[in-house]
Enzyme design. Structure first.
Site, PDB file in Angstrom:
ATOM      1  N   ARG A   1     -18.919 -17.531  10.736  1.00 29.75           N
ATOM      2  CA  ARG A   1     -19.171 -16.912  12.047  1.00 29.75           C
ATOM      3  C   ARG A   1     -18.289 -15.545  12.145  1.00 29.75           C
ATOM      4  NH1 ARG A   1     -16.459 -20.207  15.914  1.00 29.75           N
ATOM      5  NH2 ARG A   1     -15.204 -18.457  16.102  1.00 29.75           N
TER       6      ARG A   1
ATOM      7  N   TYR B   1      -6.792 -17.617  16.775  1.00 29.90           N
ATOM      8  CA  TYR B   1      -6.852 -18.850  15.745  1.00 29.90           C
ATOM      9  C   TYR B   1      -7.476 -18.350  14.422  1.00 29.90           C
ATOM     10  CZ  TYR B   1     -11.815 -18.963  17.454  1.00 29.90           C
ATOM     11  OH  TYR B   1     -13.008 -18.789  17.378  1.00 29.90           O
TER      12      TYR B   1
ATOM     13  N   HIS C   1     -16.471 -17.328  19.152  1.00 29.67           N
ATOM     14  CA  HIS C   1     -17.467 -18.487  19.224  1.00 29.67           C
ATOM     15  C   HIS C   1     -18.503 -17.999  20.207  1.00 29.67           C
ATOM     16  CE1 HIS C   1     -18.775 -22.493  20.150  1.00 29.67           C
ATOM     17  NE2 HIS C   1     -18.525 -22.491  21.387  1.00 29.67           N
TER      18      HIS C   1
END
Length: 373
Positions: free
Chosen positions: A266, A279, A270
């Protein structure tokens, strides 16, 4: 069952030791193409390229609309176009697709109106399109619940004597949910014609794969349930289409369900509400950017003489037209009818619902502007 038969059965369930791949990151063919899979035709790959260009442009336009306040939220699938397009092109029009909230590009590839695709994310209605007409279930936000729905639909088609297949699209995070395991077991016992397609993009929001499972690959999770499994390079459209076409044919022929894990990434956060820099580092994103599925397929087709500058320009022009139409229609304000709250709740409205409806109608009538106003 003899030891020999047991060994053959287990071998038939095991995925490849490494993800199936036809095309390397630079677009060249791998030295040793995988055995047992039929490479898609050049025509199929050209169409897949066109659909990926359209999907990428749709995705960037939807992201822009979110920043402009036209969408409440948008989960980008940039970097996962080979999975989204390959999944749809492996199906027939009468097969069923069970998507997640991140699979908007798959819906556009399926032929669902782009505005209807974004209706849910805009906050209008629940689904936005007609599942029965499109054979696309509502985009599912709760993780893994749609895999049971897909299994049920597949089994229903089988009992009706139809040869349709259901494909459930899920992320790696969904494999940690109980519904995923229940669906695998249910599908295997019934030999339901369903394909579980896991787009392993390495993060369940911010939770990395290593914190979700100790399995060598998510594809191995099917073995314990007796489900044939495979893993594929999810950024290689040629491999994705070859593996999924084979999986769909396996399920359609009555041989039972298939679990396919696609290794992809990805590229964006998100959702627009997420800060991915908290992260994952830039080096990781850059490394996966070099494996971009769209650039890889374009380089591969050009090397084969199957894609010209004119072809690429035509695809981009079509994509820009799609984006312009999407902007125009999404920038038009919708008119909300409060009475729609009571539509489609029950086939026969309950007395309580009718009472509530009448109460709201009376309140709206009292507050409606008069000619003097």
């Amino acid at each position: 069952m003899s030891v020999k038969s047991l060994r053959q059965t287990v071998q038939g369930l095991l995925p490849s030791l490494t993800p199936v791949r036809f095309v390397a990151e630079d677009g060249t063919r791998v030295a040793k193409p995988p055995a047992g899979y039929r490479e898609p035709s050049v025509e199929a790959l050209r169409e897949a390229y066109r659909r990926m260009v359209l999907g990428r442009r749709f995705d960037t336009q939807a992201t822009a609309l979110t920043k402009q306040g036209r969408l409440a939220v948008y989960p980008s699938s940039r970097g996962q176009e080979a999975c989204q397009v390959g999944a749809v092109l492996a199906l027939r029009p009468d097969d069923w697709l069970f998507p997640t909230y991140r699979d908007s590009v798959a819906l556009v590839t399926r032929g669902v109106d782009p505005v209807e695709v974004l209706t849910l994310l805009r906050g209008d209605w629940h689904c936005g399109y007609d599942p029965a007409a499109t054979r696309v279930a509502p985009q599912c936000t709760p993780l893994a619940t749609q895999v049971l729905h897909a299994t049920g639909m597949a089994e229903a088609q089988r009992r009706k004597g139809e040869d349709g297949v259901a494909m459930a699209l899920i992320g790696d995070g969904a494999t940690s949910e109980g519904d995923f395991h229940e669906a695998l077991n249910f599908a295997a016992v019934l030999r339901a014609p369903v394909v579980f397609f896991v787009q392993n993009n390495k993060y369940a929001i911010s939770v990395p794969l290593a914190r979700q499972t100790a399995a060598p690959a998510l594809a191995y999770k099917g073995i314990g349930y007796g489900v044939r499994s495979e893993q594929v390079d999810g950024n290689d459209l040629v491999a994705v289409l070859a593996v999924l076409t084979d999986a769909v044919a396996h399920a359609r022929a009555g041989h039972g369900p298939v679990l396919v894990e696609a290794h992809t990434y990805r590229m964006d956060a998100h959702t627009n509400a997420d800060d991915a820099t908290r992260y994952r580092d830039a080096e990781e994103v850059e490394r996966w950017g070099a494996a971009d599925p769209l650039s890889r397929l374009e380089a591969h087709l050009r090397a084969r003489g199957a894609l010209t500058d004119a072809d690429a320009a035509a695809a981009r022009e079509e994509a820009e037209a799609l984006a312009a139409d999407l902007r125009t229609r999404m920038n038009a304000d919708t008119t909300a009818d409060p009475m729609e709250l009571f539509d489609h709740v029950y086939a026969e409205p309950t007395p309580q619902l009718l009472e509530q409806r009448a109460q709201l109608a009376a309140e709206l009538a009292e507050t409606a502007p008069t000619q003097e106003d």
